[in-house]
Design an enzyme around this catalytic site. Structure first.
Site, short mmCIF file in Angstrom:
data_model
loop_
_atom_site.label_atom_id
_atom_site.label_comp_id
_atom_site.label_asym_id
_atom_site.label_seq_id
_atom_site.Cartn_x
_atom_site.Cartn_y
_atom_site.Cartn_z
N CYS A 71 -38.34 -50.54 -19.85
CA CYS A 71 -38.19 -51.89 -19.29
C CYS A 71 -37.56 -52.89 -20.25
O CYS A 71 -37.30 -54.03 -19.87
CB CYS A 71 -39.56 -52.41 -18.83
SG CYS A 71 -40.46 -51.21 -17.84
N HIS A 87 -41.91 -61.44 -19.23
CA HIS A 87 -41.83 -60.08 -18.72
C HIS A 87 -42.59 -60.00 -17.41
O HIS A 87 -42.10 -59.45 -16.43
CB HIS A 87 -42.38 -59.09 -19.75
CG HIS A 87 -42.11 -57.66 -19.41
ND1 HIS A 87 -40.83 -57.18 -19.21
CD2 HIS A 87 -42.95 -56.61 -19.21
CE1 HIS A 87 -40.89 -55.89 -18.90
NE2 HIS A 87 -42.16 -55.52 -18.90
N GLU A 135 -49.34 -60.75 -22.41
CA GLU A 135 -48.19 -61.60 -22.69
C GLU A 135 -48.62 -63.06 -22.88
O GLU A 135 -48.15 -63.74 -23.79
CB GLU A 135 -47.17 -61.49 -21.57
CG GLU A 135 -45.90 -62.29 -21.84
CD GLU A 135 -44.77 -61.96 -20.87
OE1 GLU A 135 -43.62 -62.36 -21.16
OE2 GLU A 135 -45.03 -61.33 -19.82
N LYS A 138 -39.61 -61.64 -11.56
CA LYS A 138 -39.88 -60.36 -10.90
C LYS A 138 -40.59 -60.56 -9.57
O LYS A 138 -40.53 -59.69 -8.70
CB LYS A 138 -40.72 -59.46 -11.82
CG LYS A 138 -39.98 -58.90 -13.02
CD LYS A 138 -40.90 -58.00 -13.84
CE LYS A 138 -40.16 -57.36 -15.02
NZ LYS A 138 -39.83 -58.33 -16.08
N HIS A 141 -39.04 -55.57 -10.18
CA HIS A 141 -38.89 -55.08 -11.56
C HIS A 141 -37.77 -54.05 -11.58
O HIS A 141 -37.93 -52.94 -11.08
CB HIS A 141 -40.22 -54.47 -12.02
CG HIS A 141 -40.28 -54.16 -13.48
ND1 HIS A 141 -39.16 -54.04 -14.28
CD2 HIS A 141 -41.34 -53.92 -14.31
CE1 HIS A 141 -39.52 -53.75 -15.51
NE2 HIS A 141 -40.84 -53.69 -15.56
N PHE A 183 -42.89 -49.86 -21.66
CA PHE A 183 -43.68 -48.67 -21.92
C PHE A 183 -43.15 -48.01 -23.19
O PHE A 183 -41.94 -48.00 -23.45
CB PHE A 183 -43.58 -47.68 -20.76
CG PHE A 183 -44.49 -47.99 -19.60
CD1 PHE A 183 -45.46 -48.96 -19.68
CD2 PHE A 183 -44.36 -47.29 -18.41
CE1 PHE A 183 -46.30 -49.24 -18.61
CE2 PHE A 183 -45.19 -47.55 -17.34
CZ PHE A 183 -46.16 -48.52 -17.43
#
Length: 402
Positions: free
Chosen positions: A162, A294, A305, A326, A331, A390
């Site tokens: 990502c 994010h 976050e 998003k 996403h 990830f």
């Protein structure tokens, strides 16, 4: 070190087929998440996504080109064309060797893989098209963009889940700033909305069946999207000399690794990336007015976050605006940071802060100003764009108004 500016932008995503359409969708708080339409979708438990509806490859590419281009490559080429047209950039033979392409993608040609696994394993075919490997390889989009515009300098792809797009854009920024190149086409592209792509993500149990609600106490997971955004980056003095439009300046970039867990995010890793981007940009925390988060809509990501932002910004965190787009376009995995960079540019250029839509209920662990549901008209001069992947791979861009 040389200064780096953005002189062109292009995009294809669930909110629009161009940057102006995307800006309009972001400003309106429009939701591009729809019921998915593709083969065997009824076998999935997750049936929503930020899908690009009504797209026809035949409207943009020849039959021979379609044989070579997976949708993720098509989206990158369309985005690159819009970006190059806006930048008004002509690639001379002299410039071609000092210009390159870096594209972020996580899955590469997943449509091609999905279709051909079906042919071989489900239908028992013993022969596949000779262009399968060139279609599915992760560097296909970067290679075709470089060929389309004759860019002979450093060209490659980045695959860091990502964070792929932010890593790609950050690397392109570094190349121009260091003097290795003068111009770069960079961004990201992804097209994972196929049966196999969704089925794989279902296994992680991080997907929502009913919508993306970042930072809301009622959030229950992420929603995938698809598409691309590409940007022309140039050395600032060169761009000024040729009268190019300057959309924003990239002033800093940082990347870190959590080095802790393959899927769980780390507050420390995210905070170090944010601090690094500020330091690289020589930007005081108090200068930052907006952060494109994010903000995936998962419980773990959003609270981590927010904690990282508080750690870095202290009391100024209460005066920051932070939103996750998003919630509108989904996403895009490897392409997500590129599309989200458009929201950062819109904030700097137009003074419009994109909202976090579908926000329902405050979460004490996400107690920041998340610009719920409605865009704001607020002038900002410095912004950040976060990406946390990830594998614990983090990448943060810092931008200033042109």
């Amino acid at each position: 070190m040389r200064r780096v500016v953005i002189t062109g932008a292009g995009s294809v995503n669930a909110l629009g087929r161009s940057v102006p359409e995307t800006f309009a969708g972001l400003a309106e708080g429009r939701c591009g998440i729809v019921d998915l339409e593709f083969r065997d979708v009824e076998r999935l438990s997750i049936r929503i996504g930020g899908q690009i509806r009504g797209y026809s490859a035949e409207e943009h590419f020849s039959r021979s080109e379609i044989a070579l281009y997976d949708p993720f490559t098509q989206y990158a080429l369309l985005s690159a064309r819009e970006a190059m047209e806006q930048a008004g950039l002509e690639i001379s033979e002299e410039l071609s060797v000092r210009a390159g392409v870096i594209v972020g993608t996580s899955g590469g040609g997943l449509h091609t893989q999905d279709e051909n696994y079906r042919l071989v394993y489900e239908e028992g075919k013993n022969r596949v098209h000779p262009f399968i490997v060139p279609r599915l390889m992760n560097n296909a989009a970067a290679s075709h963009v470089s060929m389309r515009y004759g860019l002979k300098g450093p060209s490659y792809c980045v695959a860091t889940a990502c964070s792929s797009s932010n890593h790609a854009i950050g690397q392109a920024f570094h190349m121009i700033r260091s003097g290795a190149t003068d111009v770069m086409l960079t961004g990201g592209s992804e097209s994972m909305l196929v049966f196999g792509g969704i089925k794989a993500w279902e296994g992680l149990r991080v997907m929502s069946k009913d919508g993306c609600r970042p930072f809301s106490r009622t959030r229950n997971g992420m929603v995938q999207g698809e598409g691309s955004a590409m940007f022309v980056l140039e050395e600032r003095e060169r761009a000024i000399a040729r009268g190019a439009p300057i959309l924003a300046e990239i002033s800093g970039f940082a990347m870190t690794s959590d080095a802790s867990d393959i899927v769980m995010p780390s507050q420390d890793g995210a905070a170090r990336a944010i601090e690094g981007a500020l330091r690289d940009a020589r930007m005081n925390p108090e200068e930052v007015g907006y952060i494109n988060a994010h903000g995936t809509g998962t419980t773990a990501n959003d609270k981590t976050e927010c904690a990282a932002v508080r750690q870095v910004f202290g009391d100024h965190a209460d005066r920051l605006m932070i939103s996750s787009t998003k919630s509108m376009h989904g996403h895009l995995i490897g392409g997500t940071g590129a599309v989200e960079l458009l929201a950062a540019i819109m904030a700097l250029r137009d003074g419009i802060i994109a909202p976090t839509i579908s926000y329902e209920e405050p979460d004490p662990e996400c107690d920041l100003d998340v610009v719920p549901n409605t865009a704001r008209n607020v002038k900002v001069t410095a912004v950040l764009s976060n990406a946390f992947a990830f594998g614990g791979l983090n990448a943060v861009l810092a931008l200033r108004a042109a």
